[in-house]
Design a protein around this motif. Structure first.
Motif, PDB file in Angstrom:
ATOM      1  N   ARG A   1       0.810  -1.221   0.000  1.00 27.61           N
ATOM      2  CA  ARG A   1       0.000   0.000   0.000  1.00 27.61           C
ATOM      3  C   ARG A   1       0.845   1.274   0.000  1.00 27.61           C
ATOM      4  O   ARG A   1       0.407   2.354   0.420  1.00 27.61           O
ATOM      5  N   GLU A   2       2.064   1.152  -0.527  1.00 28.99           N
ATOM      6  CA  GLU A   2       2.970   2.298  -0.526  1.00 28.99           C
ATOM      7  C   GLU A   2       2.396   3.454  -1.334  1.00 28.99           C
ATOM      8  O   GLU A   2       2.514   4.628  -0.951  1.00 28.99           O
ATOM      9  N   ALA A   3       1.782   3.149  -2.480  1.00 23.87           N
ATOM     10  CA  ALA A   3       1.229   4.214  -3.319  1.00 23.87           C
ATOM     11  C   ALA A   3       0.074   4.919  -2.622  1.00 23.87           C
ATOM     12  O   ALA A   3      -0.054   6.154  -2.696  1.00 23.87           O
ATOM     13  N   PHE A   4      -0.760   4.164  -1.939  1.00 24.42           N
ATOM     14  CA  PHE A   4      -1.865   4.783  -1.215  1.00 24.42           C
ATOM     15  C   PHE A   4      -1.349   5.705  -0.115  1.00 24.42           C
ATOM     16  O   PHE A   4      -1.885   6.810   0.088  1.00 24.42           O
ATOM     17  N   ARG A   5      -0.322   5.276   0.616  1.00 27.08           N
ATOM     18  CA  ARG A   5       0.233   6.126   1.668  1.00 27.08           C
ATOM     19  C   ARG A   5       0.813   7.399   1.081  1.00 27.08           C
ATOM     20  O   ARG A   5       0.660   8.490   1.653  1.00 27.08           O
ATOM     21  N   TRP A   6       1.474   7.272  -0.053  1.00 26.93           N
ATOM     22  CA  TRP A   6       2.075   8.443  -0.690  1.00 26.93           C
ATOM     23  C   TRP A   6       0.991   9.410  -1.149  1.00 26.93           C
ATOM     24  O   TRP A   6       1.097  10.617  -0.935  1.00 26.93           O
ATOM     25  N   LEU A   7      -0.059   8.889  -1.775  1.00 29.55           N
ATOM     26  CA  LEU A   7      -1.141   9.745  -2.266  1.00 29.55           C
ATOM     27  C   LEU A   7      -1.869  10.432  -1.109  1.00 29.55           C
ATOM     28  O   LEU A   7      -2.250  11.591  -1.204  1.00 29.55           O
ATOM     29  N   SER A   8      -2.068   9.715  -0.012  1.00 28.29           N
ATOM     30  CA  SER A   8      -2.805  10.257   1.124  1.00 28.29           C
ATOM     31  C   SER A   8      -2.005  11.313   1.878  1.00 28.29           C
ATOM     32  O   SER A   8      -2.579  12.259   2.411  1.00 28.29           O
TER      33      SER A   8
END
Length: 210
Positions: A38-45
């Protein structure tokens, strides 16, 4: 930026679409759900998602209550957080947009969103006993996005901002979450919430007044 963990205000800006070029450089053309851990989700959030969940999680006993008014209400982890707060004894009440404008002559043009998806999420996470539908005015969206934290029956904090409780709102669109740790401000939001729970129609000026 100031430290979000202390002081009166905590402000969280996600990256969302504003980070599209940076996202492409960092993650290529992969969808966020194709990026491990979920690295991309954390970055986007950019901290907004965790802050929203942490705000709800403060209601962890019967000392606390939550009063929310929401428009799009279907992000699984957020709905689960409300369910968890209620399971721990918190008094949780959530006003949600439940407009369904049915076009009998042309059913395909009926307006049933976000009501249908909201109700699906509410049913999935067993929130039926804590929700209050808004449906009096079918032509006016119930566009609120705020949560009030109560302690011993008193409003103490409020979460507000532009972020709908959806994957798109949290991770896709450019949005902000704003915590105000001020009982006076929280009390004003609670006064507004008490008005909304009665499902008032939107006041409109007559054409001659515009």
């Amino acid at each position: 930026m100031e430290n979000e963990d202390e002081g009166t205000h905590a402000v969280y800006f996600n990256r969302g679409v504003a980070g599209s070029q940076a996202y492409a450089r960092k993650f290529g053309n992969r969808r966020p759900d194709q990026v491990p851990d979920r690295e991309a989700f954390r970055w986007l959030s950019r901290g907004l998602f965790k802050a929203m969940l942490d705000f709800i999680a403060q209601a962890d006993s019967d000392r606390f209550g939550l009063r929310a008014s929401v428009y799009e209400f279907r992000q699984g982890a957020v709905l689960k957080a409300f369910r968890k707060a209620a399971d721990k004894g918190a008094d949780v009440k959530i006003i949600f947009d439940d407009r369904q404008v049915i076009n009998e002559k042309n059913p395909e043009k009926s307006k049933v969103q976000p009501s249908m998806q909201n109700r699906e999420g509410i049913e999935t996470f067993d929130l039926e006993d804590m929700v209050i539908p808004r449906r009096a005015d079918g032509n006016a969206i119930s566009h609120n996005k705020f949560i009030i934290l109560l302690e011993n029956g008193k409003p103490v904090q409020v979460w507000t901002g532009s972020t709908n409780m959806t994957d798109g709102g949290i991770f896709g669109h450019s949005n902000v979450g704003h915590i105000v740790r001020d009982p006076d401000v929280a009390a004003k939001y609670l006064e507004y919430w008490e008005h909304l729970k009665d499902d008032p129609a939107m006041a409109r000026k007559e054409a001659d007044d515009q």
